[in-house]
Design a protein around this motif. Structure first.
Motif, PDB file in Angstrom:
ATOM      1  N   VAL A 222     -57.253 -51.633 -54.545  1.00 43.33           N
ATOM      2  CA  VAL A 222     -57.210 -53.050 -54.843  1.00 43.33           C
ATOM      3  C   VAL A 222     -58.315 -53.785 -54.090  1.00 43.33           C
ATOM      4  O   VAL A 222     -59.002 -54.642 -54.635  1.00 43.33           O
ATOM      5  CB  VAL A 222     -55.832 -53.637 -54.478  1.00 43.33           C
ATOM      6  N   GLY A 223     -58.510 -53.423 -52.831  1.00 43.14           N
ATOM      7  CA  GLY A 223     -59.541 -54.043 -52.008  1.00 43.14           C
ATOM      8  C   GLY A 223     -59.450 -53.506 -50.593  1.00 43.14           C
ATOM      9  O   GLY A 223     -58.453 -52.863 -50.204  1.00 43.14           O
ATOM     10  N   ASN A 224     -60.507 -53.728 -49.823  1.00 46.68           N
ATOM     11  CA  ASN A 224     -60.510 -53.276 -48.429  1.00 46.68           C
ATOM     12  C   ASN A 224     -59.802 -54.342 -47.591  1.00 46.68           C
ATOM     13  O   ASN A 224     -60.399 -55.325 -47.170  1.00 46.68           O
ATOM     14  CB  ASN A 224     -61.943 -53.070 -47.942  1.00 46.68           C
ATOM     15  N   LEU A 225     -58.496 -54.124 -47.372  1.00 44.00           N
ATOM     16  CA  LEU A 225     -57.678 -55.102 -46.674  1.00 44.00           C
ATOM     17  C   LEU A 225     -58.074 -55.222 -45.203  1.00 44.00           C
ATOM     18  O   LEU A 225     -58.097 -56.321 -44.643  1.00 44.00           O
ATOM     19  CB  LEU A 225     -56.198 -54.714 -46.784  1.00 44.00           C
ATOM     20  N   ALA A 226     -58.402 -54.108 -44.562  1.00 45.71           N
ATOM     21  CA  ALA A 226     -58.758 -54.149 -43.132  1.00 45.71           C
ATOM     22  C   ALA A 226     -60.000 -54.999 -42.918  1.00 45.71           C
ATOM     23  O   ALA A 226     -60.080 -55.802 -41.983  1.00 45.71           O
ATOM     24  CB  ALA A 226     -58.971 -52.729 -42.612  1.00 45.71           C
ATOM     25  N   LYS A 227     -60.975 -54.856 -43.815  1.00 45.85           N
ATOM     26  CA  LYS A 227     -62.204 -55.633 -43.669  1.00 45.85           C
ATOM     27  C   LYS A 227     -61.923 -57.111 -43.893  1.00 45.85           C
ATOM     28  O   LYS A 227     -62.442 -57.976 -43.171  1.00 45.85           O
ATOM     29  CB  LYS A 227     -63.238 -55.119 -44.663  1.00 45.85           C
ATOM     30  N   ASP A 228     -61.086 -57.408 -44.909  1.00 43.21           N
ATOM     31  CA  ASP A 228     -60.798 -58.807 -45.197  1.00 43.21           C
ATOM     32  C   ASP A 228     -59.979 -59.463 -44.088  1.00 43.21           C
ATOM     33  O   ASP A 228     -60.064 -60.677 -43.884  1.00 43.21           O
ATOM     34  CB  ASP A 228     -60.054 -58.928 -46.526  1.00 43.21           C
ATOM     35  N   LEU A 229     -59.195 -58.639 -43.380  1.00 42.20           N
ATOM     36  CA  LEU A 229     -58.414 -59.174 -42.269  1.00 42.20           C
ATOM     37  C   LEU A 229     -59.195 -59.209 -40.975  1.00 42.20           C
ATOM     38  O   LEU A 229     -58.713 -59.689 -39.949  1.00 42.20           O
ATOM     39  CB  LEU A 229     -57.139 -58.344 -42.054  1.00 42.20           C
ATOM     40  N   GLY A 230     -60.399 -58.654 -41.000  1.00 36.26           N
ATOM     41  CA  GLY A 230     -61.212 -58.646 -39.782  1.00 36.26           C
ATOM     42  C   GLY A 230     -60.791 -57.555 -38.807  1.00 36.26           C
ATOM     43  O   GLY A 230     -60.979 -57.704 -37.593  1.00 36.26           O
ATOM     44  N   LEU A 231     -60.197 -56.495 -39.310  1.00 35.97           N
ATOM     45  CA  LEU A 231     -59.763 -55.393 -38.451  1.00 35.97           C
ATOM     46  C   LEU A 231     -60.729 -54.244 -38.566  1.00 35.97           C
ATOM     47  O   LEU A 231     -61.226 -53.932 -39.652  1.00 35.97           O
ATOM     48  CB  LEU A 231     -58.352 -54.917 -38.837  1.00 35.97           C
ATOM     49  N   GLY A 232     -61.005 -53.601 -37.453  1.00 33.76           N
ATOM     50  CA  GLY A 232     -61.860 -52.422 -37.459  1.00 33.76           C
ATOM     51  C   GLY A 232     -61.076 -51.178 -37.849  1.00 33.76           C
ATOM     52  O   GLY A 232     -59.835 -51.134 -37.761  1.00 33.76           O
ATOM     53  N   VAL A 233     -61.795 -50.165 -38.272  1.00 36.40           N
ATOM     54  CA  VAL A 233     -61.140 -48.912 -38.672  1.00 36.40           C
ATOM     55  C   VAL A 233     -60.445 -48.284 -37.472  1.00 36.40           C
ATOM     56  O   VAL A 233     -59.383 -47.659 -37.601  1.00 36.40           O
ATOM     57  CB  VAL A 233     -62.176 -47.943 -39.301  1.00 36.40           C
ATOM     58  N   ARG A 234     -61.014 -48.482 -36.295  1.00 36.16           N
ATOM     59  CA  ARG A 234     -60.401 -47.885 -35.112  1.00 36.16           C
ATOM     60  C   ARG A 234     -59.086 -48.567 -34.754  1.00 36.16           C
ATOM     61  O   ARG A 234     -58.255 -47.982 -34.065  1.00 36.16           O
ATOM     62  CB  ARG A 234     -61.357 -47.999 -33.924  1.00 36.16           C
ATOM     63  N   ASP A 235     -58.919 -49.804 -35.183  1.00 31.21           N
ATOM     64  CA  ASP A 235     -57.679 -50.524 -34.857  1.00 31.21           C
ATOM     65  C   ASP A 235     -56.520 -50.161 -35.768  1.00 31.21           C
ATOM     66  O   ASP A 235     -55.376 -50.551 -35.491  1.00 31.21           O
ATOM     67  CB  ASP A 235     -57.914 -52.031 -34.944  1.00 31.21           C
ATOM     68  N   LEU A 236     -56.819 -49.459 -36.878  1.00 26.15           N
ATOM     69  CA  LEU A 236     -55.757 -49.208 -37.871  1.00 26.15           C
ATOM     70  C   LEU A 236     -54.598 -48.399 -37.312  1.00 26.15           C
ATOM     71  O   LEU A 236     -53.436 -48.735 -37.561  1.00 26.15           O
ATOM     72  CB  LEU A 236     -56.355 -48.516 -39.109  1.00 26.15           C
ATOM     73  N   PRO A 237     -54.837 -47.292 -36.551  1.00 24.06           N
ATOM     74  CA  PRO A 237     -53.666 -46.537 -36.063  1.00 24.06           C
ATOM     75  C   PRO A 237     -52.763 -47.356 -35.160  1.00 24.06           C
ATOM     76  O   PRO A 237     -51.558 -47.182 -35.159  1.00 24.06           O
ATOM     77  CB  PRO A 237     -54.309 -45.356 -35.321  1.00 24.06           C
ATOM     78  N   THR A 238     -53.359 -48.240 -34.366  1.00 24.61           N
ATOM     79  CA  THR A 238     -52.519 -49.010 -33.440  1.00 24.61           C
ATOM     80  C   THR A 238     -51.873 -50.214 -34.104  1.00 24.61           C
ATOM     81  O   THR A 238     -50.765 -50.600 -33.757  1.00 24.61           O
ATOM     82  CB  THR A 238     -53.355 -49.467 -32.229  1.00 24.61           C
ATOM     83  N   ARG A 239     -52.563 -50.848 -35.054  1.00 22.71           N
ATOM     84  CA  ARG A 239     -52.001 -52.037 -35.700  1.00 22.71           C
ATOM     85  C   ARG A 239     -50.906 -51.702 -36.699  1.00 22.71           C
ATOM     86  O   ARG A 239     -50.043 -52.514 -36.970  1.00 22.71           O
ATOM     87  CB  ARG A 239     -53.096 -52.845 -36.401  1.00 22.71           C
ATOM     88  N   ASN A 240     -50.960 -50.463 -37.262  1.00 24.46           N
ATOM     89  CA  ASN A 240     -49.884 -49.995 -38.145  1.00 24.46           C
ATOM     90  C   ASN A 240     -49.609 -51.004 -39.263  1.00 24.46           C
ATOM     91  O   ASN A 240     -48.530 -51.585 -39.373  1.00 24.46           O
ATOM     92  CB  ASN A 240     -48.613 -49.724 -37.335  1.00 24.46           C
ATOM     93  N   LEU A 241     -50.618 -51.231 -40.092  1.00 24.53           N
ATOM     94  CA  LEU A 241     -50.471 -52.156 -41.213  1.00 24.53           C
ATOM     95  C   LEU A 241     -49.454 -51.622 -42.209  1.00 24.53           C
ATOM     96  O   LEU A 241     -49.470 -50.429 -42.550  1.00 24.53           O
ATOM     97  CB  LEU A 241     -51.817 -52.343 -41.918  1.00 24.53           C
TER      98      LEU A 241
END
Length: 931
Positions: A47-66
């Motif tokens: 659908v879209g790159n949600l992490a980029k649109d939210l201003g989150l880095g790829v490295r933050d994904l495991p800890t942020r647990n979207l």
């Protein structure tokens, strides 16, 4: 017809392009993130790159647990790159129905920190549904008198798609008698009508077969067909006519089944069967037919199902009126559904964890709350609040999202968990509400130190306990959990020596049981105090201290010790002289005993076990005083023997025995023949030697007395104080002293130094002058050589000493012990044989003062303690070396029945007069007393 519909299709495409462009610029226009996708995308489509649109880095994904927070999750988030992916089939028609704009709104939840992100996905319609006719064949009956231009409504096709993908055009197969026109309903849907363009002649052709095609506007376009069978009927020249072409009504949702909505009416100018009108639905779907019922005779419209504003806000119904002549008329019914507050708010709670540490700071986010109400307008506005008194509060984030945060101090020991009830209430009339309970558990932190169950401990332990036995147990509790509440015990301080502590007691770290490492001795250690610590296993560890005092109780484990009379170093017994003129009640001697125990175990009593002459002497039960019970008779033997038992008050009692040798004589010289009596046959040579020795001894004594008298007279004339120091020395010296046991504990607060001689058959006297400052502390009980030496080399010295001895003033025989002045562990008290419990400290000090006074009198030659008849014979056994600095204090465990009177100095009574009776000195018997 195609040219006429072209502009409409172009306008629809422009609208879709505008919506598409609006979706592209929506992030800039709103805080929400907006995506636009077509329906029916395959699972896993991006659908879209949600992490980029939210201003989150790829490295933050495991800890942020979207993750997606929605009731039905059509989307997921890739944990690798943060793409928003399609996870389920998205059917726009199923989700949004006929709505022109289909939007999915949901929230994304991110952890660490916990937060909401609002996502909007616009679902674009695709041409996945073709138009559908409800019937494959439609039969239409038209009168042959139908005029040219007469119209007949045909069944419209249904297309689930919207916009350009919906039904756009109808086509009719070519026929010379009929043509087709399209009309629009108020809601924008289209329906076909059959137009008579040429007169009909039933006789020429009674039936016409037509094909009706419905085409949508998709690319590629989809279509469906139905067959229309036109039957030409006989003439009926008046068709029915409705009173209105459009009926409009507004009704509340949730009307009961069978409720009347409205009534349509058509009239026909014909008569008879041609005027009978029948009402039917046309151009409505199956679902609508289930919601509404039309009475074919009366035209009354009623509800056949539940109306729900949240499902559909309005309905357009087509009604046909047909008379008996097959003439028809058509009208539309517009039904608007009014919203009611019939939906309670919905609550969704999303939390990272339902465990909260009890030391959480104020404002810590505990959970995220989302509310939703299907109602609209005022009925859909929601107020969210907590029900009950809790250390939490709800803070509104957006219109329908809230945060549950801490608003007070948490204490797990008081409240380990909270059952929080969240209430959401709308603003309808009447308002509706819903509750959601959330259990929040408070996790433990080490915030409570251990607490002992007692403020202090006192433990009583009897002495002679078995080593290793448990003597006490301390207990502390810690309300914390796990290691924070696990308590271990240790000894952190004591009034014992640090090195000796481990040999006395130990404590179990787990149970708090205190163990004795050795057998305690009350006579050595009566009490000691420990400081115990209870420490938990938290990080950091907390601790608490408590004082524990151990009192060592006494047991009767020490038998009485007889201090007087005592045996000499060679095992011979001492003797006491008793004047022959002694009256009844005369104090002969006193048995002195001590007991190392304390309390009742040290309360001594004296008993006569054996007596040579029963009834001649009496023995004080508590004092140990031996008194004459009657006057001495001529038949009474000169030597008497008493066997005295000393018992303590313990259970069972312990005892000791003492042998008293009493000689009735008025002087020492008179007593010596009695002591030398032997049962063996007399030996002439031995008797001669004995008399020679006695004569020599008497001469030596007389000579010593003369020398002493001469020296005394010379010193008196010179009035030199230093010259009298020779008389202040002890009369006893010893080269090899025989020392009695040193009684460091017991009931007697003094010790003896006693010298006596044996072998009376070879008795010689030797008196040595010793400087007080050079005299070491000595025992009063000396070797017999120190007092009387059986040597023949010292005759000259003995003669000199005898002369001095005769010059010495004899002691006053009038001295007597008062009832409160008698030494011993159990001094008499007014002659009370029963004894009373004493005042230990005062009586002990009295005895110490008594012994000190006696020793002082003996040192300067003025004491009457051993001078008079019937005294204890201690005059020559006290010297200046006798002090109280080495006397142990037994005030803590002594019982001295009697009064608190102290010993008085009797030196003032001495007037230098010759005593009326003998010396009464104690000597050793010439041989051991045979029992």
């Amino acid at each position: 017809m195609g040219n006429r519909l072209g502009p409409k299709r172009l306008a629809g495409r422009r609208l879709m392009l505008f919506l598409f462009l609006l979706s592209l610029f929506s992030p800039a226009l709103s805080e929400q993130i907006r995506y636009t996708i077509p329906e029916e995308l395959a699972s896993g489509s991006v659908v879209g790159n949600l992490a980029k649109d939210l201003g989150l880095g790829v490295r933050d994904l495991p800890t942020r647990n979207l993750r997606v927070s929605a009731e039905k999750k059509f989307f997921t988030v890739s944990t690798e790159n943060g793409d928003l992916l399609v996870s389920d089939r998205i059917d726009r028609e199923q989700i949004c129905g006929k709505k022109s704009m289909c939007v999915l709104e949901f929230e994304m939840v991110a952890e660490k920190p916990l937060n909401f992100f609002h996502i909007t996905v616009v679902i674009q319609d695709i041409n996945d549904n073709p138009p559908i006719f409800s019937r494959n064949i439609t039969e239409l009956e038209i009168s042959e008198l139908a005029l040219t231009g007469a119209t007949f409504a045909l069944e419209s096709a249904q297309d689930s798609d919207v916009g350009v993908n919906s039904l756009q055009q109808y086509y009719l197969s070519p026929d010379p008698h009929f043509s087709l026109i399209q009309k629009e309903n108020p809601d924008g849907s289209r329906y076909p009508e059959l137009v008579v363009k040429a007169p009909l002649d039933r006789e020429e052709q009674s039936c016409h077969l037509l094909v009706l095609t419905a085409v949508d506007g998709g690319e590629p376009a989809r279509s469906c067909t139905t067959q229309i069978r036109v039957v030409v009927a006989d003439a009926n020249d008046n068709p029915p006519v409705f009173t209105q072409d459009m009926y409009r009504v507004s009704v509340q949702e949730n009307l009961p089944l069978g409720s009347s909505v409205l009534r349509v009416m058509a009239t026909d100018l014909d008569e008879g069967i041609n005027a009978e009108i029948t009402y039917t639905f046309i151009n409505i779907g199956k679902a609508v037919r289930q919601l509404f019922k039309l009475d074919s005779k009366t035209g009354e419209l009623t509800t056949g199902g539940e109306l729900d504003f949240e499902e559909r806000e309005s309905y357009t119904l087509g009604v046909e009126a047909k008379d008996g002549g097959r003439h028809t008329a058509h009208c539309k019914i517009q039904i608007d559904i009014l919203d009611e507050n019939d939906n309670a708010p919905e609550i969704t709670v999303d939390s990272e964890s339902k465990h909260i540490q009890e030391d959480a700071e104020l404002g810590t986010v505990v959970a995220l709350i989302k509310t939703h109400d299907l109602d609209s307008g005022f009925n859909g506005e929601i107020l969210c609040q907590l029900k009950g008194n809790f250390p939490f509060k709800i803070v509104q984030d957006t219109k329908n999202t809230y945060k549950l945060v801490t608003d007070g101090t948490l204490d797990r020991e008081k409240t380990p968990e909270y059952n929080v009830t969240i209430t959401a209430t709308d603003k309808g009339k009447p308002p509706l509400s819903s509750n959601r309970s959330v259990t929040l558990k408070v996790t433990d932190v080490n915030d409570n130190p251990p607490a002992f169950h007692q403020a202090s401990y006192v433990v009583h332990v009897a002495e002679n306990n078995p080593p290793g036995a448990s003597i006490a147990q301390v207990s502390a509790s810690d309300p914390d959990l796990g290691p924070n509440g696990h308590v271990s015990y240790s000894i952190v301080a004591s009034d014992l020596e640090p090195r000796a502590l481990s040999s006395y007691v130990s404590v179990s770290a787990q149970s708090g049981v205190l163990f004795a490492q050795r057998a305690f001795d009350h006579e050595q250690l009566r009490a000691f105090e420990l400081t115990l610590q209870a420490r938990d296993h938290g990080s950091p560890a907390l601790s608490a201290n408590v004082s524990l005092r151990v009192l060592v109780g006494d047991r009767n484990d020490n038998a009485p010790r007889v201090l007087y009379p005592a045996l000499g170093p060679d095992g011979s017994a001492l003797f006491d002289t008793v004047p022959r003129a002694a009256q009844p009640g005369y104090l002969v001697t006193k048995v002195v005993a001590v007991d190392a125990d304390s309390g009742h175990n040290a309360w001594l009593s004296y008993h006569v076990l054996q007596a040579s002459e029963p009834g001649l002497f009496s023995l004080g039960l508590r004092t140990g005083e031996v008194r004459t019970a009657r006057a001495l008779g001529d038949r009474d033997a000169a030597r008497q023997r008493l066997l005295v038992a000393v018992r303590d008050g313990g259970q069972p009692p312990l005892s000791a025995t003492a042998t008293l040798l009493l000689v009735f004589a008025d002087s020492l010289q008179e007593a010596l023949p009695d002591l030398s009596d032997r049962p063996e046959p007399s030996d002439t040579q031995a008797e001669l030697q004995f008399y020679l020795v006695v004569a020599l001894a008497l001469i030596s004594v007389l000579f010593l007395l003369v020398v002493i008298l001469a020296v005394a007279l010379s010193l008196r004339r010179s009035s030199s104080p230093t010259a009298w120091r020779c008389f202040q020395t002890g009369l006893c010296s010893k080269a090899g002293p025989g020392v009695l046991p040193n009684y460091e504990e017991g009931t007697l607060p003094y010790s003896y130094n006693l010298c006596a001689a044996a072998h009376s058959s070879k008795t010689e006297f030797k008196f040595l002058n010793i400087k007080p400052e050079n005299t070491p502390p000595q025992d009063l009980l000396c070797n017999e050589a120190s007092w009387l030496e059986s040597t023949s080399d010292d005759n000259a010295q003995m003669t000199s000493n005898s002369a001095n001895l005769h010059q010495q003033a004899p002691p006053n025989t009038d001295w007597r012990f008062s009832q409160a002045q008698r030494p011993g562990t159990s001094g008499s008290q007014n002659g009370d044989e029963t004894g009373t419990w004493p005042n230990n400290q005062f009586d002990t000090e009295m005895l110490q003062a008594m012994i000190l006074a006696s020793a002082s009198e003996a040192a300067d030659g003025s004491s009457t303690l051993g001078g008079g008849a019937g005294t204890m014979g201690l005059s020559a056994r006290y010297g200046p070396q006798f002090t109280l600095q080495h006397v142990p204090d037994y005030r803590q465990n002594v019982y001295i029945p009697g009064s608190n009177a102290t010993l008085t100095n009797a030196a003032g009574k001495r007037d230098g007069k010759t005593p009326a009776s003998g010396n009464g000195n104690k000597k050793k018997s010439g041989k051991k007393e045979k029992k």
